[in-house]
Design a protein around this motif. Structure first.
Motif, short mmCIF file in Angstrom:
data_model
loop_
_atom_site.label_atom_id
_atom_site.label_comp_id
_atom_site.label_asym_id
_atom_site.label_seq_id
_atom_site.Cartn_x
_atom_site.Cartn_y
_atom_site.Cartn_z
N GLU A 164 3.77 18.31 -13.17
CA GLU A 164 4.96 18.97 -13.74
C GLU A 164 4.83 19.10 -15.26
O GLU A 164 5.04 20.17 -15.86
CB GLU A 164 6.18 18.13 -13.39
CG GLU A 164 7.50 18.79 -13.66
CD GLU A 164 7.80 19.88 -12.64
OE1 GLU A 164 8.63 20.75 -12.94
OE2 GLU A 164 7.19 19.84 -11.51
N LYS A 165 4.40 17.96 -15.87
CA LYS A 165 4.30 17.93 -17.32
C LYS A 165 3.26 18.94 -17.81
O LYS A 165 3.50 19.68 -18.78
CB LYS A 165 3.90 16.52 -17.75
CG LYS A 165 4.40 16.17 -19.15
CD LYS A 165 4.04 14.71 -19.50
CE LYS A 165 4.20 14.51 -21.00
NZ LYS A 165 3.31 13.48 -21.50
N ALA A 187 0.83 -1.21 0.00
CA ALA A 187 0.00 0.00 0.00
C ALA A 187 0.86 1.25 0.00
O ALA A 187 0.61 2.22 -0.75
CB ALA A 187 -0.91 -0.01 1.22
N HIS A 188 1.91 1.17 0.86
CA HIS A 188 2.85 2.30 0.92
C HIS A 188 3.41 2.62 -0.44
O HIS A 188 3.38 3.78 -0.92
CB HIS A 188 3.99 1.96 1.89
CG HIS A 188 3.75 2.46 3.28
ND1 HIS A 188 3.59 3.80 3.57
CD2 HIS A 188 3.63 1.81 4.47
CE1 HIS A 188 3.38 3.96 4.85
NE2 HIS A 188 3.38 2.74 5.43
N SER A 189 3.94 1.55 -1.09
CA SER A 189 4.62 1.79 -2.38
C SER A 189 3.63 2.29 -3.43
O SER A 189 3.95 3.15 -4.24
CB SER A 189 5.32 0.51 -2.85
OG SER A 189 4.36 -0.51 -3.05
N GLU A 190 2.42 1.71 -3.36
CA GLU A 190 1.41 2.13 -4.34
C GLU A 190 1.08 3.63 -4.17
O GLU A 190 1.01 4.40 -5.14
CB GLU A 190 0.15 1.29 -4.16
CG GLU A 190 -0.61 1.06 -5.45
CD GLU A 190 -1.73 0.05 -5.26
OE1 GLU A 190 -2.87 0.35 -5.65
OE2 GLU A 190 -1.46 -1.05 -4.68
N ARG A 194 1.54 9.10 -5.83
CA ARG A 194 1.96 10.47 -5.55
C ARG A 194 2.96 10.94 -6.60
O ARG A 194 2.86 12.06 -7.16
CB ARG A 194 2.60 10.52 -4.15
CG ARG A 194 2.46 11.88 -3.45
CD ARG A 194 2.68 11.71 -1.95
NE ARG A 194 3.98 11.11 -1.69
CZ ARG A 194 5.06 11.85 -1.38
NH1 ARG A 194 4.98 13.16 -1.30
NH2 ARG A 194 6.20 11.26 -1.14
N GLN A 195 3.94 10.01 -6.90
CA GLN A 195 4.97 10.36 -7.89
C GLN A 195 4.31 10.73 -9.22
O GLN A 195 4.63 11.75 -9.87
CB GLN A 195 5.90 9.18 -8.13
CG GLN A 195 7.03 8.93 -7.13
CD GLN A 195 7.87 10.12 -6.80
OE1 GLN A 195 8.16 10.95 -7.70
NE2 GLN A 195 8.25 10.28 -5.55
#
Lengths: 172, 236
Positions: A120-121, A104-107, A112-113
């Motif tokens: 940004e794009k 869950a954390h990584s997801e 977020r990333q």
């Protein structure tokens, strides 16, 4: 007794001895046939059965003891097994929990990333299109305002300086 | 006593009717007793079978005490029948006496020496027969000169004394019992009601004692028969 013997002297009934001999033999044969043989046979059979039953009981008792021991051992083993199973389950639950949480954390991190990069794009795109629009717009304006002797090179440097000014303003 | 008996001549032999009838009655009684007790022979014995098995165990014990090595098993039946027959015979005259016209017809057959001699003859003939069977005729004869030669006449004499003591002991005991019972009977009749009442407990006591004596004598006769047989069958 003396009288009887004297009396018997002339009247000894020797036939009586023969009679008792024969009747005794007949009695013995009858008793043997009707009572002695069946009863003694049954007594022998019973004593045999009792010995057999005792042997059988001994055998059965030792077997039962063996069986009980086996059962006890199995019970002990099963208790240990149960403890093992429970601890294993706990362990696997723990690892699963950890993996779920980390997934869950990584997801979340990824999301977020991705959101960040998207933003940004979008900003860069917006920036680029704005730059073009401004360039065209100012080109149009400039050609309309100073539609005389202005060659392309002068014009370009003029625009670039203008844009630089614009970006410096924006980054402030 | 002063009993009178009927005699019958048959095939040149003289038969005492009282003795023969009494023997017959005793034999029939023994057979009825044993027959009735052995009707339902089962693995789990009922009351009747228990009684019969107890009697068989008792006589087997007599045989075993004389021949402890188990060689006496063939005499178990003989001891059983002998014991029962003598026991019933001894008791017969105590409660069952038949006199018709002054002649006695039924009494204890063992209260006559000829009957007891007949029984002793059976026992001793058996002992001689099995001794010959075991040692052969020569071995049987040589057993008379054992353990030392000069005992030969004593051993020979012993055969006759065995026969006489075995038969006359039984006869004497039972005959004396009947004589005393008859004497008490005459006392009871001698002076009317007074002596009748006085003799009643005496008769009862003596009858009870005679039952006891009859049982003991049956036991003694059977035991001694087995002892004589076992002594003939071993070499000194």
């Amino acid at each position: 007794m003396a009288g009887l013997l004297v009396l018997g002297a002339n009247q000894v009934a020797l036939g009586d001895m023969l009679f008792i001999l024969i009747s005794f033999i007949i009695l013995a044969l009858l008793v043997k046939h009707f009572a002695w043989s069946p009863v003694t046979k049954m007594m022998d059979a019973r004593s045999e059965k009792i010995t057999g039953d005792l042997d059988y009981a001994d055998q059965e008792r030792s077997r039962a003891e063996k069986l009980a021991k086996e059962r006890e051992d199995a019970l002990k083993n099963s208790r240990a097994e149960a403890v093992e199973i429970v601890s294993k389950a706990k362990e696997s639950g723990e690892t699963q929990k950890k993996s779920i949480v980390s997934d869950a954390h990584s997801e979340a991190e990824e999301l977020r990333q991705r959101a960040k990069s998207d933003a940004e794009k979008a900003r860069e795109d917006a920036m680029a299109s704005a730059q073009n629009d401004i360039a065209n717009l100012s080109l149009e304006i400039a050609s309309k305002v100073i539609s005389k002797e202005l060659n392309a090179d002068d014009q370009k440097s003029l625009i670039d300086s203008y844009i630089k000014e614009l970006t410096v303003n924006e980054s402030k | 006593m002063d009993d009178k008996y009927k005699f019958v001549e048959f095939l040149g032999l003289r038969f005492n009717v009282a003795n023969d009838l009494s023997v017959l009655v005793s034999a029939v009684l023994v057979f009825i007793l044993v027959f009735a007790l052995s009707r339902k022979v089962t693995m789990r014995p009922g009351k009747a079978q228990n009684v019969l098995e107890w009697m068989i165990d008792f006589t087997n014990g007599i045989v075993k005490s004389a021949m402890p090595d188990g060689s006496g098993k063939q005499f178990n039946l003989y001891a059983f029948v002998l014991f029962l027959f003598i026991f019933v015979s001894n008791q017969l005259g105590l409660f069952f006496q038949v006199k018709v016209g002054g002649f006695t017809y039924v009494k204890s057959p063992t209260s006559n020496p000829l009957i007891t001699m007949g029984l002793a003859t059976v026992s001793l003939l058996l002992s001689h027969y099995y001794a010959v069977k075991k040692f052969g005729f020569g071995g049987y004869l040589s057993n008379y000169a054992r353990p030392v030669k000069f005992l030969l006449p004593i051993n020979l004499l012993e055969e006759f004394t065995n026969f006489l003591t075995l038969s006359l002991r039984l006869y004497g005991n039972i005959f004396a019992g009947e004589v005393l019972l008859a004497l008490i009977g005459t006392v009871a009749k001698s002076f009317g009601a007074v002596t009748f009442v006085a003799a009643m407990p005496l008769a009862m006591v003596w009858q009870g004692f005679s039952v006891f004596i009859g049982a003991i004598q049956a036991y003694v006769f059977t035991t001694l028969s087995m002892v004589y047989i076992s002594r003939k069958m071993e070499q000194e």
